[in-house]
Scaffold this motif. Structure first.
Motif, PDB file in Angstrom:
ATOM      1  N   LYS A  50       3.401 -29.309 -12.227  1.00 47.00           N
ATOM      2  CA  LYS A  50       4.805 -29.562 -12.576  1.00 47.00           C
ATOM      3  C   LYS A  50       5.014 -30.930 -13.210  1.00 47.00           C
ATOM      4  CE  LYS A  50       7.309 -26.492  -9.497  1.00 47.00           C
ATOM      5  NZ  LYS A  50       8.161 -26.408  -8.310  1.00 47.00           N
ATOM      6  N   ALA A  51       4.091 -31.861 -13.008  1.00 49.27           N
ATOM      7  CA  ALA A  51       4.199 -33.165 -13.657  1.00 49.27           C
ATOM      8  C   ALA A  51       4.100 -33.022 -15.177  1.00 49.27           C
ATOM      9  CB  ALA A  51       3.106 -34.103 -13.144  1.00 49.27           C
ATOM     10  N   HIS A  52       3.479 -31.946 -15.639  1.00 46.62           N
ATOM     11  CA  HIS A  52       3.312 -31.705 -17.074  1.00 46.62           C
ATOM     12  C   HIS A  52       4.258 -30.615 -17.596  1.00 46.62           C
ATOM     13  CE1 HIS A  52      -0.221 -34.234 -16.961  1.00 46.62           C
ATOM     14  NE2 HIS A  52      -0.662 -33.531 -15.946  1.00 46.62           N
ATOM     15  N   TRP A  53       4.436 -29.539 -16.834  1.00 45.10           N
ATOM     16  CA  TRP A  53       5.267 -28.401 -17.252  1.00 45.10           C
ATOM     17  C   TRP A  53       6.143 -27.983 -16.085  1.00 45.10           C
ATOM     18  CZ3 TRP A  53       5.389 -27.499 -22.257  1.00 45.10           C
ATOM     19  CH2 TRP A  53       4.296 -27.891 -23.018  1.00 45.10           C
ATOM     20  N   ARG A  54       7.442 -28.285 -16.185  1.00 44.02           N
ATOM     21  CA  ARG A  54       8.387 -27.967 -15.099  1.00 44.02           C
ATOM     22  C   ARG A  54       8.593 -26.476 -14.931  1.00 44.02           C
ATOM     23  NH1 ARG A  54      13.672 -30.459 -16.651  1.00 44.02           N
ATOM     24  NH2 ARG A  54      14.345 -29.515 -14.708  1.00 44.02           N
ATOM     25  N   GLY A  55       8.559 -25.749 -16.036  1.00 43.77           N
ATOM     26  CA  GLY A  55       8.795 -24.319 -15.982  1.00 43.77           C
ATOM     27  C   GLY A  55       7.924 -23.579 -16.972  1.00 43.77           C
ATOM     28  N   LEU A  56       7.378 -22.456 -16.531  1.00 38.67           N
ATOM     29  CA  LEU A  56       6.581 -21.584 -17.383  1.00 38.67           C
ATOM     30  C   LEU A  56       7.056 -20.153 -17.185  1.00 38.67           C
ATOM     31  CD1 LEU A  56       3.016 -23.013 -16.652  1.00 38.67           C
ATOM     32  CD2 LEU A  56       4.326 -23.283 -18.774  1.00 38.67           C
ATOM     33  N   GLY A  57       7.277 -19.469 -18.269  1.00 40.22           N
ATOM     34  CA  GLY A  57       7.660 -18.065 -18.200  1.00 40.22           C
ATOM     35  C   GLY A  57       6.878 -17.283 -19.236  1.00 40.22           C
ATOM     36  N   MET A  58       6.220 -16.236 -18.790  1.00 39.05           N
ATOM     37  CA  MET A  58       5.396 -15.417 -19.679  1.00 39.05           C
ATOM     38  C   MET A  58       5.723 -13.951 -19.422  1.00 39.05           C
ATOM     39  SD  MET A  58       1.246 -15.557 -20.057  1.00 39.05           S
ATOM     40  CE  MET A  58       0.982 -15.309 -18.312  1.00 39.05           C
ATOM     41  N   ASP A  59       5.785 -13.170 -20.509  1.00 37.60           N
ATOM     42  CA  ASP A  59       6.088 -11.743 -20.383  1.00 37.60           C
ATOM     43  C   ASP A  59       5.258 -10.959 -21.386  1.00 37.60           C
ATOM     44  OD1 ASP A  59       7.790  -9.546 -19.256  1.00 37.60           O
ATOM     45  OD2 ASP A  59       8.354  -9.377 -21.367  1.00 37.60           O
ATOM     46  N   ALA A 110      10.910 -18.858 -16.640  1.00 37.32           N
ATOM     47  CA  ALA A 110      10.724 -20.307 -16.749  1.00 37.32           C
ATOM     48  C   ALA A 110      11.862 -21.087 -16.096  1.00 37.32           C
ATOM     49  CB  ALA A 110      10.593 -20.718 -18.217  1.00 37.32           C
ATOM     50  N   LEU A 111      13.106 -20.615 -16.277  1.00 36.05           N
ATOM     51  CA  LEU A 111      14.267 -21.370 -15.800  1.00 36.05           C
ATOM     52  C   LEU A 111      14.711 -21.048 -14.373  1.00 36.05           C
ATOM     53  CD1 LEU A 111      16.758 -21.717 -18.798  1.00 36.05           C
ATOM     54  CD2 LEU A 111      15.479 -23.510 -17.622  1.00 36.05           C
ATOM     55  N   TYR A 112      14.543 -19.822 -13.929  1.00 36.83           N
ATOM     56  CA  TYR A 112      15.051 -19.453 -12.609  1.00 36.83           C
ATOM     57  C   TYR A 112      14.517 -20.363 -11.493  1.00 36.83           C
ATOM     58  CZ  TYR A 112      16.087 -16.886  -8.364  1.00 36.83           C
ATOM     59  OH  TYR A 112      16.509 -16.556  -7.112  1.00 36.83           O
ATOM     60  N   ILE A 114      13.835 -23.395 -11.628  1.00 38.63           N
ATOM     61  CA  ILE A 114      14.454 -24.713 -11.785  1.00 38.63           C
ATOM     62  C   ILE A 114      15.928 -24.672 -11.392  1.00 38.63           C
ATOM     63  CG2 ILE A 114      15.110 -26.495 -13.469  1.00 38.63           C
ATOM     64  CD1 ILE A 114      12.560 -25.645 -15.056  1.00 38.63           C
ATOM     65  N   VAL A 115      16.662 -23.668 -11.882  1.00 39.86           N
ATOM     66  CA  VAL A 115      18.119 -23.620 -11.667  1.00 39.86           C
ATOM     67  C   VAL A 115      18.523 -22.814 -10.443  1.00 39.86           C
ATOM     68  CG1 VAL A 115      18.584 -23.984 -14.117  1.00 39.86           C
ATOM     69  CG2 VAL A 115      18.511 -21.632 -13.220  1.00 39.86           C
ATOM     70  N   GLN A 116      17.636 -21.943  -9.958  1.00 44.32           N
ATOM     71  CA  GLN A 116      17.931 -21.091  -8.794  1.00 44.32           C
ATOM     72  C   GLN A 116      19.219 -20.296  -8.975  1.00 44.32           C
ATOM     73  OE1 GLN A 116      15.914 -20.606  -5.758  1.00 44.32           O
ATOM     74  NE2 GLN A 116      14.527 -21.266  -7.378  1.00 44.32           N
ATOM     75  N   GLN A 117      19.435 -19.829 -10.187  1.00 45.19           N
ATOM     76  CA  GLN A 117      20.619 -19.021 -10.487  1.00 45.19           C
ATOM     77  C   GLN A 117      20.186 -17.877 -11.396  1.00 45.19           C
ATOM     78  OE1 GLN A 117      24.167 -21.166 -11.667  1.00 45.19           O
ATOM     79  NE2 GLN A 117      24.787 -19.482 -12.968  1.00 45.19           N
ATOM     80  N   ARG A 118      20.582 -16.673 -11.029  1.00 42.07           N
ATOM     81  CA  ARG A 118      20.251 -15.511 -11.855  1.00 42.07           C
ATOM     82  C   ARG A 118      21.084 -15.522 -13.135  1.00 42.07           C
ATOM     83  NH1 ARG A 118      16.730 -12.249 -10.335  1.00 42.07           N
ATOM     84  NH2 ARG A 118      16.100 -12.031  -8.186  1.00 42.07           N
ATOM     85  N   PHE A 119      20.465 -15.042 -14.214  1.00 45.70           N
ATOM     86  CA  PHE A 119      21.186 -14.840 -15.467  1.00 45.70           C
ATOM     87  C   PHE A 119      20.546 -13.656 -16.167  1.00 45.70           C
ATOM     88  CE2 PHE A 119      17.915 -17.985 -16.145  1.00 45.70           C
ATOM     89  CZ  PHE A 119      17.386 -17.739 -17.395  1.00 45.70           C
ATOM     90  N   TYR A 120      21.234 -13.123 -17.155  1.00 48.88           N
ATOM     91  CA  TYR A 120      20.856 -11.834 -17.719  1.00 48.88           C
ATOM     92  C   TYR A 120      20.770 -11.900 -19.241  1.00 48.88           C
ATOM     93  CZ  TYR A 120      21.925 -10.728 -12.933  1.00 48.88           C
ATOM     94  OH  TYR A 120      21.936 -10.733 -11.568  1.00 48.88           O
ATOM     95  N   PHE A 121      20.461 -10.758 -19.874  1.00 46.79           N
ATOM     96  CA  PHE A 121      20.236 -10.712 -21.318  1.00 46.79           C
ATOM     97  C   PHE A 121      21.398 -11.309 -22.111  1.00 46.79           C
ATOM     98  CE2 PHE A 121      17.490  -7.004 -20.099  1.00 46.79           C
ATOM     99  CZ  PHE A 121      16.285  -7.622 -20.424  1.00 46.79           C
ATOM    100  N   GLU A 122      22.623 -11.079 -21.668  1.00 44.97           N
ATOM    101  CA  GLU A 122      23.779 -11.556 -22.420  1.00 44.97           C
ATOM    102  C   GLU A 122      24.003 -13.064 -22.291  1.00 44.97           C
ATOM    103  OE1 GLU A 122      25.496 -10.000 -18.444  1.00 44.97           O
ATOM    104  OE2 GLU A 122      23.916  -9.404 -19.832  1.00 44.97           O
ATOM    105  N   HIS A 123      23.215 -13.734 -21.449  1.00 43.09           N
ATOM    106  CA  HIS A 123      23.390 -15.173 -21.216  1.00 43.09           C
ATOM    107  C   HIS A 123      22.478 -16.046 -22.075  1.00 43.09           C
ATOM    108  CE1 HIS A 123      25.052 -13.647 -17.224  1.00 43.09           C
ATOM    109  NE2 HIS A 123      26.068 -14.000 -17.995  1.00 43.09           N
ATOM    110  N   ALA A 124      21.756 -15.424 -22.996  1.00 43.64           N
ATOM    111  CA  ALA A 124      20.897 -16.176 -23.924  1.00 43.64           C
ATOM    112  C   ALA A 124      20.799 -15.378 -25.210  1.00 43.64           C
ATOM    113  CB  ALA A 124      19.514 -16.385 -23.330  1.00 43.64           C
TER     114      ALA A 124
END
Length: 171
Positions: A50-59, A110-112, A114-124
């Motif tokens: 985490k010192a280098h990459w706070r969040g990683l998301g891969m799909d 990647a973000l969940y 960090i933010v601990q909040q759900r979000f969906y397709f319409e939010h990005a």
């Protein structure tokens, strides 16, 4: 989870498999960020300190066929994304819908944590993408004091053997 164990072993010599959290997300060691994905015949994991990459998301997703992409576009794409897709014509429709789905999944992964909040397709939304694998995304909602409506992020993707792999990494 086999890939996650191998990645942790390679990164830091850790011999552990991430547990499954209540939200079904992998529970990484506190100083590690990571992501797991799988689709037909393939699985992958990525980890970093985490010192280098706070969040990683891969799909990883199988490329949609044209008909399925056309049906799902309205569920996955925002109105501006739909307009840009219509203006571009149907040549890349299946790729664009698959890419949009996948990169939004990667963004969530990647973000969940960090933010601990759900979000969906319409939010990005995907603002732009290029054939060389670059994508630009924008948040359409406030997720935290740091990650607000209008925040933009870069992502990457590649297509191979009928599958699309996307990655969002947050320094």
């Amino acid at each position: 989870r086999v890939c996650a164990r191998a990645a942790l072993q390679q990164l830091e010599g850790l011999d552990c498999v991430p547990a499954i959290g209540e939200d079904r997300a992998p529970v990484w060691p506190a100083h590690i960020s990571g992501s797991i994905t799988h689709s037909t015949g393939r699985a992958a994991a990525i980890v970093a300190n985490k010192a280098h990459w706070r969040g990683l998301g891969m799909d990883l997703e199988n490329l949609l066929n044209f008909e399925r992409a056309e049906r799902l576009a309205g569920e996955i794409l925002t109105p501006p994304e739909l307009q840009r897709m219509a203006a571009a014509g149907t040549e890349h429709l299946a790729l664009l819908v698959t890419l949009t789905f996948s990169v939004k999944e990667s963004l969530f992964k990647a973000l969940y944590p960090i933010v601990q909040q759900r979000f969906y397709f319409e939010h990005a939304e995907v603002l732009e993408w290029s054939a060389d694998g670059q994508v630009r995304l924008r948040l359409l909602t406030d997720l935290s004091s740091e990650w607000r409506n209008g925040s933009e992020l870069d992502a990457q993707f590649a297509v191979k053997d009928g599958q699309l792999l996307s990655l969002v990494s947050i320094k």
